[in-house]
Design a protein around this motif. Sequence first.
Motif, PDB file in Angstrom:
ATOM      1  N   GLY A 148       0.818  -1.211   0.000  1.00 27.33           N
ATOM      2  CA  GLY A 148       0.000   0.000   0.000  1.00 27.33           C
ATOM      3  C   GLY A 148       0.843   1.248   0.000  1.00 27.33           C
ATOM      4  O   GLY A 148       0.715   2.096   0.875  1.00 27.33           O
ATOM      5  N   TYR A 149       1.714   1.380  -0.986  1.00 27.20           N
ATOM      6  CA  TYR A 149       2.672   2.490  -1.023  1.00 27.20           C
ATOM      7  C   TYR A 149       2.081   3.749  -1.621  1.00 27.20           C
ATOM      8  O   TYR A 149       2.662   4.815  -1.510  1.00 27.20           O
ATOM      9  N   THR A 150       0.953   3.635  -2.298  1.00 27.74           N
ATOM     10  CA  THR A 150       0.355   4.799  -2.962  1.00 27.74           C
ATOM     11  C   THR A 150      -1.047   5.061  -2.429  1.00 27.74           C
ATOM     12  O   THR A 150      -1.695   4.160  -1.899  1.00 27.74           O
ATOM     13  N   ARG A 151      -1.482   6.292  -2.607  1.00 30.91           N
ATOM     14  CA  ARG A 151      -2.808   6.713  -2.170  1.00 30.91           C
ATOM     15  C   ARG A 151      -3.440   7.490  -3.313  1.00 30.91           C
ATOM     16  O   ARG A 151      -2.794   8.330  -3.923  1.00 30.91           O
ATOM     17  N   ILE A 152      -4.713   7.229  -3.585  1.00 28.79           N
ATOM     18  CA  ILE A 152      -5.450   7.960  -4.620  1.00 28.79           C
ATOM     19  C   ILE A 152      -6.492   8.832  -3.924  1.00 28.79           C
ATOM     20  O   ILE A 152      -7.309   8.332  -3.160  1.00 28.79           O
ATOM     21  N   ILE A 153      -6.444  10.139  -4.198  1.00 30.34           N
ATOM     22  CA  ILE A 153      -7.388  11.092  -3.614  1.00 30.34           C
ATOM     23  C   ILE A 153      -8.156  11.745  -4.757  1.00 30.34           C
ATOM     24  O   ILE A 153      -7.572  12.443  -5.578  1.00 30.34           O
ATOM     25  N   LYS A 154      -9.458  11.519  -4.797  1.00 31.09           N
ATOM     26  CA  LYS A 154     -10.276  12.070  -5.874  1.00 31.09           C
ATOM     27  C   LYS A 154     -10.483  13.565  -5.665  1.00 31.09           C
ATOM     28  O   LYS A 154     -10.722  14.020  -4.556  1.00 31.09           O
ATOM     29  N   LEU A 155     -10.397  14.319  -6.766  1.00 26.67           N
ATOM     30  CA  LEU A 155     -10.494  15.774  -6.708  1.00 26.67           C
ATOM     31  C   LEU A 155     -11.777  16.331  -7.306  1.00 26.67           C
ATOM     32  O   LEU A 155     -12.117  17.479  -7.075  1.00 26.67           O
ATOM     33  N   GLY A 156     -12.461  15.557  -8.109  1.00 29.71           N
ATOM     34  CA  GLY A 156     -13.676  16.062  -8.747  1.00 29.71           C
ATOM     35  C   GLY A 156     -13.614  15.849 -10.244  1.00 29.71           C
ATOM     36  O   GLY A 156     -12.936  14.953 -10.738  1.00 29.71           O
ATOM     37  N   LEU A 157     -14.327  16.698 -10.970  1.00 28.29           N
ATOM     38  CA  LEU A 157     -14.421  16.553 -12.421  1.00 28.29           C
ATOM     39  C   LEU A 157     -13.599  17.626 -13.121  1.00 28.29           C
ATOM     40  O   LEU A 157     -13.566  18.774 -12.686  1.00 28.29           O
ATOM     41  N   ARG A 158     -12.968  17.230 -14.236  1.00 26.31           N
ATOM     42  CA  ARG A 158     -12.216  18.177 -15.051  1.00 26.31           C
ATOM     43  C   ARG A 158     -13.206  19.030 -15.832  1.00 26.31           C
ATOM     44  O   ARG A 158     -14.229  18.542 -16.302  1.00 26.31           O
ATOM     45  N   LYS A 159     -12.896  20.299 -16.000  1.00 28.25           N
ATOM     46  CA  LYS A 159     -13.839  21.230 -16.600  1.00 28.25           C
ATOM     47  C   LYS A 159     -14.102  20.931 -18.082  1.00 28.25           C
ATOM     48  O   LYS A 159     -15.225  21.013 -18.536  1.00 28.25           O
ATOM     49  N   GLY A 160     -13.080  20.580 -18.826  1.00 30.52           N
ATOM     50  CA  GLY A 160     -13.240  20.418 -20.267  1.00 30.52           C
ATOM     51  C   GLY A 160     -14.088  19.244 -20.689  1.00 30.52           C
ATOM     52  O   GLY A 160     -15.011  19.376 -21.481  1.00 30.52           O
ATOM     53  N   ASP A 161     -13.797  18.063 -20.130  1.00 31.61           N
ATOM     54  CA  ASP A 161     -14.492  16.849 -20.577  1.00 31.61           C
ATOM     55  C   ASP A 161     -15.175  16.093 -19.446  1.00 31.61           C
ATOM     56  O   ASP A 161     -15.653  14.982 -19.648  1.00 31.61           O
TER      57      ASP A 161
END
Length: 176
Positions: free
Chosen positions: A93-106
Amino acid sequence: MRHNKKFNHLGRTADHRRAMLANMAISLIMHKRITTTVAKAKALKKYVEPLITKAKDDSTNSRRVVFSYLQNKEAIKELFGIVAEKVGDRPGGYTRIIKLGLRKGDAAEIAFIELVDFDPEMAKTETRKKSTRRSRKAAPKAEAAEAPAAEEVKAEAPVEEAKAEEAPAAEEAKAE
């Protein structure tokens, strides 16, 4: 049909996907955190975690195996030096994914992927002492008792002000 398709192809050919994941892995190792789409971050996690596990054993063979994936000497030095030193006692478990939301363009989902041991702010929040749990019934009663008293004071003040304003006007009317 998706029979026996166990990983995300990311809409790319095998060579393109392999090169893209290698480049992203190099960026992650060098910068400790990158921003990308959630799908690419999940694919990168599966790609880079076995390489970090290999880096914990600093031997010539493991260096050659990791170099066959990354093809970047500076990233290999960083991985086998600083990164392997920090994650040496971690079982996975060396990495962590943190969701930020939606990209504006697509409207693609965007996320950070970062190496866990290299974020000092997250380490501070994890070591913080939890506060004691309070009774839920006590707080609303205290707030409820204070709120009406404050409203009564506010309600009385405008009436007094209105009377005070009417008094001089009434005196002026009488004087005329």
